[in-house]
Design a protein around this motif. Structure first.
Motif, PDB file in Angstrom:
ATOM      1  N   LEU A   1      31.182  11.301 -42.629  1.00  0.00           N
ATOM      2  CA  LEU A   1      30.962  12.672 -43.077  1.00  0.00           C
ATOM      3  C   LEU A   1      31.094  13.665 -41.921  1.00  0.00           C
ATOM      4  CD1 LEU A   1      30.153  14.636 -45.314  1.00  0.00           C
ATOM      5  CD2 LEU A   1      27.759  14.145 -44.767  1.00  0.00           C
ATOM      6  N   GLU A   2      30.425  13.377 -40.806  1.00  0.00           N
ATOM      7  CA  GLU A   2      30.495  14.277 -39.661  1.00  0.00           C
ATOM      8  C   GLU A   2      31.909  14.341 -39.087  1.00  0.00           C
ATOM      9  OE1 GLU A   2      28.077  16.224 -38.606  1.00  0.00           O
ATOM     10  OE2 GLU A   2      26.579  15.454 -40.009  1.00  0.00           O
ATOM     11  N   THR A   3      32.608  13.208 -39.113  1.00  0.00           N
ATOM     12  CA  THR A   3      33.998  13.187 -38.641  1.00  0.00           C
ATOM     13  C   THR A   3      34.869  14.090 -39.498  1.00  0.00           C
ATOM     14  OG1 THR A   3      33.799  10.963 -37.708  1.00  0.00           O
ATOM     15  CG2 THR A   3      36.014  11.699 -38.320  1.00  0.00           C
ATOM     16  N   GLY A   4      34.656  14.060 -40.800  1.00  0.00           N
ATOM     17  CA  GLY A   4      35.408  14.936 -41.683  1.00  0.00           C
ATOM     18  C   GLY A   4      35.166  16.402 -41.377  1.00  0.00           C
ATOM     19  N   MET A   5      33.928  16.759 -41.038  1.00  0.00           N
ATOM     20  CA  MET A   5      33.610  18.146 -40.707  1.00  0.00           C
ATOM     21  C   MET A   5      34.288  18.571 -39.407  1.00  0.00           C
ATOM     22  SD  MET A   5      29.575  18.050 -41.827  1.00  0.00           S
ATOM     23  CE  MET A   5      29.198  19.721 -41.325  1.00  0.00           C
ATOM     24  N   LEU A   6      34.318  17.674 -38.421  1.00  0.00           N
ATOM     25  CA  LEU A   6      34.990  18.013 -37.162  1.00  0.00           C
ATOM     26  C   LEU A   6      36.499  18.095 -37.352  1.00  0.00           C
ATOM     27  CD1 LEU A   6      34.699  18.645 -34.193  1.00  0.00           C
ATOM     28  CD2 LEU A   6      34.737  16.195 -33.697  1.00  0.00           C
ATOM     29  N   ALA A   7      37.061  17.220 -38.201  1.00  0.00           N
ATOM     30  CA  ALA A   7      38.491  17.293 -38.498  1.00  0.00           C
ATOM     31  C   ALA A   7      38.832  18.629 -39.151  1.00  0.00           C
ATOM     32  CB  ALA A   7      38.910  16.136 -39.400  1.00  0.00           C
ATOM     33  N   LEU A   8      37.957  19.106 -40.031  1.00  0.00           N
ATOM     34  CA  LEU A   8      38.181  20.404 -40.661  1.00  0.00           C
ATOM     35  C   LEU A   8      38.121  21.524 -39.628  1.00  0.00           C
ATOM     36  CD1 LEU A   8      38.615  21.961 -43.283  1.00  0.00           C
ATOM     37  CD2 LEU A   8      36.122  22.022 -43.581  1.00  0.00           C
ATOM     38  N   ALA A   9      37.207  21.403 -38.656  1.00  0.00           N
ATOM     39  CA  ALA A   9      37.141  22.408 -37.590  1.00  0.00           C
ATOM     40  C   ALA A   9      38.441  22.440 -36.797  1.00  0.00           C
ATOM     41  CB  ALA A   9      35.956  22.110 -36.665  1.00  0.00           C
ATOM     42  N   ALA A  10      39.010  21.256 -36.550  1.00  0.00           N
ATOM     43  CA  ALA A  10      40.301  21.210 -35.850  1.00  0.00           C
ATOM     44  C   ALA A  10      41.406  21.819 -36.695  1.00  0.00           C
ATOM     45  CB  ALA A  10      40.639  19.766 -35.488  1.00  0.00           C
ATOM     46  N   ALA A  11      41.326  21.623 -38.004  1.00  0.00           N
ATOM     47  CA  ALA A  11      42.379  22.115 -38.891  1.00  0.00           C
ATOM     48  C   ALA A  11      42.421  23.631 -38.938  1.00  0.00           C
ATOM     49  CB  ALA A  11      42.169  21.560 -40.301  1.00  0.00           C
ATOM     50  N   VAL A  12      41.256  24.293 -38.823  1.00  0.00           N
ATOM     51  CA  VAL A  12      41.254  25.754 -38.930  1.00  0.00           C
ATOM     52  C   VAL A  12      41.667  26.441 -37.640  1.00  0.00           C
ATOM     53  CG1 VAL A  12      39.489  25.716 -40.730  1.00  0.00           C
ATOM     54  CG2 VAL A  12      38.798  25.977 -38.343  1.00  0.00           C
ATOM     55  N   VAL A  13      41.869  25.672 -36.565  1.00  0.00           N
ATOM     56  CA  VAL A  13      42.420  26.248 -35.335  1.00  0.00           C
ATOM     57  C   VAL A  13      43.915  26.460 -35.556  1.00  0.00           C
ATOM     58  CG1 VAL A  13      42.868  25.876 -32.889  1.00  0.00           C
ATOM     59  CG2 VAL A  13      40.686  25.159 -33.880  1.00  0.00           C
ATOM     60  N   PRO A  14      44.408  27.703 -35.519  1.00  0.00           N
ATOM     61  CA  PRO A  14      45.807  27.956 -35.878  1.00  0.00           C
ATOM     62  C   PRO A  14      46.785  27.256 -34.952  1.00  0.00           C
ATOM     63  CG  PRO A  14      44.539  29.986 -35.862  1.00  0.00           C
ATOM     64  CD  PRO A  14      43.676  28.935 -35.236  1.00  0.00           C
ATOM     65  N   ALA A  15      47.942  26.876 -35.518  1.00  0.00           N
ATOM     66  CA  ALA A  15      48.977  26.191 -34.735  1.00  0.00           C
ATOM     67  C   ALA A  15      49.749  27.152 -33.863  1.00  0.00           C
ATOM     68  CB  ALA A  15      49.929  25.451 -35.664  1.00  0.00           C
ATOM     69  N   ALA A  16      50.089  28.323 -34.385  1.00  0.00           N
ATOM     70  CA  ALA A  16      50.924  29.244 -33.626  1.00  0.00           C
ATOM     71  C   ALA A  16      50.731  30.661 -34.125  1.00  0.00           C
ATOM     72  CB  ALA A  16      52.404  28.855 -33.756  1.00  0.00           C
ATOM     73  N   VAL A  17      50.984  31.600 -33.228  1.00  0.00           N
ATOM     74  CA  VAL A  17      50.903  33.015 -33.545  1.00  0.00           C
ATOM     75  C   VAL A  17      52.132  33.689 -32.964  1.00  0.00           C
ATOM     76  CG1 VAL A  17      49.561  35.127 -33.293  1.00  0.00           C
ATOM     77  CG2 VAL A  17      48.400  32.946 -33.456  1.00  0.00           C
ATOM     78  N   VAL A  18      52.709  34.606 -33.707  1.00  0.00           N
ATOM     79  CA  VAL A  18      53.841  35.358 -33.195  1.00  0.00           C
ATOM     80  C   VAL A  18      53.344  36.384 -32.199  1.00  0.00           C
ATOM     81  CG1 VAL A  18      55.725  36.904 -33.824  1.00  0.00           C
ATOM     82  CG2 VAL A  18      55.081  35.056 -35.341  1.00  0.00           C
ATOM     83  N   GLY A  19      54.029  36.547 -31.110  1.00  0.00           N
ATOM     84  CA  GLY A  19      53.699  37.602 -30.173  1.00  0.00           C
ATOM     85  C   GLY A  19      53.137  37.064 -28.869  1.00  0.00           C
ATOM     86  N   ARG A  20      52.368  37.913 -28.205  1.00  0.00           N
ATOM     87  CA  ARG A  20      51.930  37.616 -26.841  1.00  0.00           C
ATOM     88  C   ARG A  20      51.069  36.363 -26.756  1.00  0.00           C
ATOM     89  NH1 ARG A  20      49.659  42.560 -23.514  1.00  0.00           N
ATOM     90  NH2 ARG A  20      51.871  43.034 -23.758  1.00  0.00           N
ATOM     91  N   TRP A  21      50.155  36.181 -27.720  1.00  0.00           N
ATOM     92  CA  TRP A  21      49.278  35.011 -27.668  1.00  0.00           C
ATOM     93  C   TRP A  21      49.886  33.890 -28.495  1.00  0.00           C
ATOM     94  CZ3 TRP A  21      45.988  35.382 -23.933  1.00  0.00           C
ATOM     95  CH2 TRP A  21      45.508  36.620 -23.566  1.00  0.00           C
ATOM     96  N   SER A  22      50.744  33.083 -27.887  1.00  0.00           N
ATOM     97  CA  SER A  22      51.394  31.984 -28.603  1.00  0.00           C
ATOM     98  C   SER A  22      50.416  30.834 -28.762  1.00  0.00           C
ATOM     99  CB  SER A  22      52.637  31.516 -27.840  1.00  0.00           C
ATOM    100  OG  SER A  22      52.279  31.063 -26.555  1.00  0.00           O
ATOM    101  N   GLY A  23      50.057  30.538 -29.988  1.00  0.00           N
ATOM    102  CA  GLY A  23      49.109  29.464 -30.238  1.00  0.00           C
ATOM    103  C   GLY A  23      47.725  29.993 -30.491  1.00  0.00           C
ATOM    104  N   GLY A  24      46.957  29.288 -31.290  1.00  0.00           N
ATOM    105  CA  GLY A  24      45.603  29.727 -31.620  1.00  0.00           C
ATOM    106  C   GLY A  24      44.536  28.977 -30.869  1.00  0.00           C
ATOM    107  N   TRP A  25      44.865  28.380 -29.732  1.00  0.00           N
ATOM    108  CA  TRP A  25      43.915  27.592 -28.962  1.00  0.00           C
ATOM    109  C   TRP A  25      42.655  28.382 -28.608  1.00  0.00           C
ATOM    110  CZ3 TRP A  25      43.099  29.798 -24.196  1.00  0.00           C
ATOM    111  CH2 TRP A  25      44.087  30.704 -23.758  1.00  0.00           C
ATOM    112  N   TRP A  26      42.787  29.689 -28.451  1.00  0.00           N
ATOM    113  CA  TRP A  26      41.659  30.523 -28.038  1.00  0.00           C
ATOM    114  C   TRP A  26      40.635  30.724 -29.156  1.00  0.00           C
ATOM    115  CZ3 TRP A  26      42.131  34.933 -31.045  1.00  0.00           C
ATOM    116  CH2 TRP A  26      43.413  35.215 -31.542  1.00  0.00           C
ATOM    117  N   THR A  27      40.939  30.237 -30.378  1.00  0.00           N
ATOM    118  CA  THR A  27      39.967  30.327 -31.478  1.00  0.00           C
ATOM    119  C   THR A  27      39.069  29.093 -31.563  1.00  0.00           C
ATOM    120  OG1 THR A  27      41.428  29.309 -33.130  1.00  0.00           O
ATOM    121  CG2 THR A  27      41.638  31.696 -32.804  1.00  0.00           C
TER     122      THR A  27
END
Length: 500
Positions: free
Chosen positions: A82-108
């Motif tokens: 159960l806890e693993t599923g919650m952490l996997a979901l947290a990883a999923a909501v981190v965006p893959a990419a953003v157009v423009g100056r900040w390439s990638g959503g790692w900062w979220t």
């Protein structure tokens, strides 16, 4: 980054977070793990992020929750999944990419981890925050933000330090400098603001915290309640003078029906009269097929003048969710034969020493229970607890870590009493003034400050930081949409990867 390298970083992240968790408490490993996690997730599509998050969770929770296997292997596996599923979901909501100056959503990533901590305090069964990342931070600088934004802001500050480290790898040139500078400002600003927050002193409390000692690793159904009572009162008999307060642990007195008029009532009343001091004791009362778990106050003249009944029960410890259904598949009666009654009333005891906030055991993991006690006027927080069922030190250490975070969140001293440890006296700044050893008899006699007033976190709670985290996670999509509108308005077409 090649996928094999990302997998290795993910496993390293899980190991770092497990080493940061109590009882080890190596707090720098939380932001270091966040840095590795952000680098591993950077630029990955949704399916890959889910997989990396699941790998992190299976290793991290598999290690940090291993103590659960002493109770039931099936329960341990279920919680880890159960806890693993919650952490996997947290990883999923981190965006893959953003157009423009900040390439990638790692900062979220900090926002995703803040929401994970929040989810663990609410789900499942009213919350299971024992593996929360914030519990690694009582000794770290991020804990200084607790009075401003509670445990969620502490997690956010520590994780922001991690993405600042990740920026050294992910970004280049001026963007690297800007990213590191932004992370430093965002991480330091809450600490500077929180440093200006202070509750008001109103004297000191001469407190005696009692720990009777005894064997560990035994469930309550396999112990003799009278032996527990005898051990606690034997240590209490060593108290000298007349302290302002005597605190005994949870489950010290066990009675069939109300405690009034029982032998346990008479013994505690005699102790209060002998010391001319108020005494708070954990009482368990049978009530038909259920029981009540209360902290009861005896005044210096031996009368019972205050009572708080535990409201947030331990799932599968004090009650069985879906008992009737589960009992068709397995025997639960031998481990948890009765369910605890949900308490009612304010988490406060009015004593001759002043109003005392009180939460019982598991409740110290939930800031909302402590907030009720403090906003009602509690000048000190009492935590009678009982972690004797656990063989190892993980759960007692987690309780102390949680108590230290609560002390900083609300600007209150915390007194924690456990039959076999850890018992502790904690100052409003989270420092441990005294702590017992596991299994040994102990008497902690400490003068702790009493305080009044409310911190910003006590006034506002979690909603502002939940909203801020949600906004940060939405920011990449908003940036992408804005960039697309600008490109469309200029009459150009640039292929992009969608953010999630």
């Amino acid at each position: 980054m090649p996928l094999p390298a990302a997998l290795m970083l993910t496993v390293a992240t899980a190991g770092a977070w497990a080493a940061a968790a109590p009882p080890r408490g190596w707090w720098p490993l939380l932001p270091l793990g966040v840095a590795m996690w952000a680098v591993a997730l950077h630029g990955r599509p949704l399916r890959a992020r889910l997989g990396l998050g699941a790998l992190t969770g299976s290793v991290f929770y598999g290690i940090s929750l291993l103590w659960l296997s002493d109770f039931a292997a099936a329960g341990y596996i279920a919680v880890v999944v159960l806890e693993t599923g919650m952490l996997a979901l947290a990883a999923a909501v981190v965006p893959a990419a953003v157009v423009g100056r900040w390439s990638g959503g790692w900062w979220t990533v900090p926002a995703a981890l803040v929401l994970l901590d929040a989810a663990q305090t609410a789900f499942p069964f009213g919350g299971f925050p024992l593996p929360a990342l914030v519990l690694s931070q009582p000794d770290g600088p991020a804990a200084g933000a607790a009075s401003l934004g509670g445990s969620l802001l502490v997690t956010g500050v520590a994780a922001t330090a991690g993405v600042g480290l990740a920026a050294l790898v992910i970004t280049r040139g001026r963007r690297r400098l800007l990213a590191v500078a932004v992370a430093a400002v965002l991480g330091a600003a809450p600490l500077v603001a929180a440093a200006a927050v202070a509750t008001s002193p109103v004297g000191t409390l001469d407190a005696a915290v009692v720990q009777g000692g005894g064997p560990r690793g035994l469930r309550a159904v396999f112990t003799d309640p009278k032996e527990t009572t005898d051990r606690q009162l034997a240590v209490a008999s060593r108290i000298t003078g007349s302290p302002d307060l005597v605190l005994l642990p949870e489950n010290v007195i066990t009675s069939r029906g109300p405690v009034a008029g029982t032998a346990g009532d008479a013994r505690v009343a005699a102790l209060a009269r002998e010391l001319d001091a108020p005494v708070v004791v954990g009482v368990t009362e049978s009530e038909g097929d259920a029981f009540r778990n209360a902290a009861v106050l005896w005044s210096p003249d031996g009368r019972r003048t205050g009572r708080y009944e535990k409201e947030h029960r331990v799932p599968f410890g004090e009650y069985i969710p879906g008992r009737k259904l589960l009992e068709t598949f397995t025997d639960l009666t031998s481990l948890v034969p009765r369910d605890a009654v949900v308490g009612r009333g304010t988490a406060l005891l009015d004593s001759p020493a002043g109003p005392l906030g009180v939460v019982v055991s598991y409740e110290v993991l939930f800031a909302d229970r402590v907030r009720e006690a403090v906003t009602a006027g509690g000048r000190v927080l009492l935590v009678p607890t009982n972690a004797s069922s656990y063989v190892t030190e993980e759960v007692p250490a987690i309780e102390v870590a949680a108590a230290r975070i609560r002390a900083r969140e609300f600007g209150r001293s915390v007194l924690q009493a456990a039959p076999t440890g850890y018992s502790a006296a904690i100052l409003p700044d989270g420092r441990v003034l005294a702590r017992s050893e596991l299994g040994e008899p102990a008497l902690l006699r400490e003068a702790v400050p009493m305080r009044t007033g409310l911190t910003p976190y006590a006034r506002l709670g979690d909603p502002p930081f939940l909203a801020l985290s949600g906004l940060v996670l939405c920011a990449p999509a908003l940036l992408t949409a804005r960039r697309r509108r600008r490109i469309a308005g200029a009459g150009h077409h640039t292929p992009t990867e969608d953010g999630i």
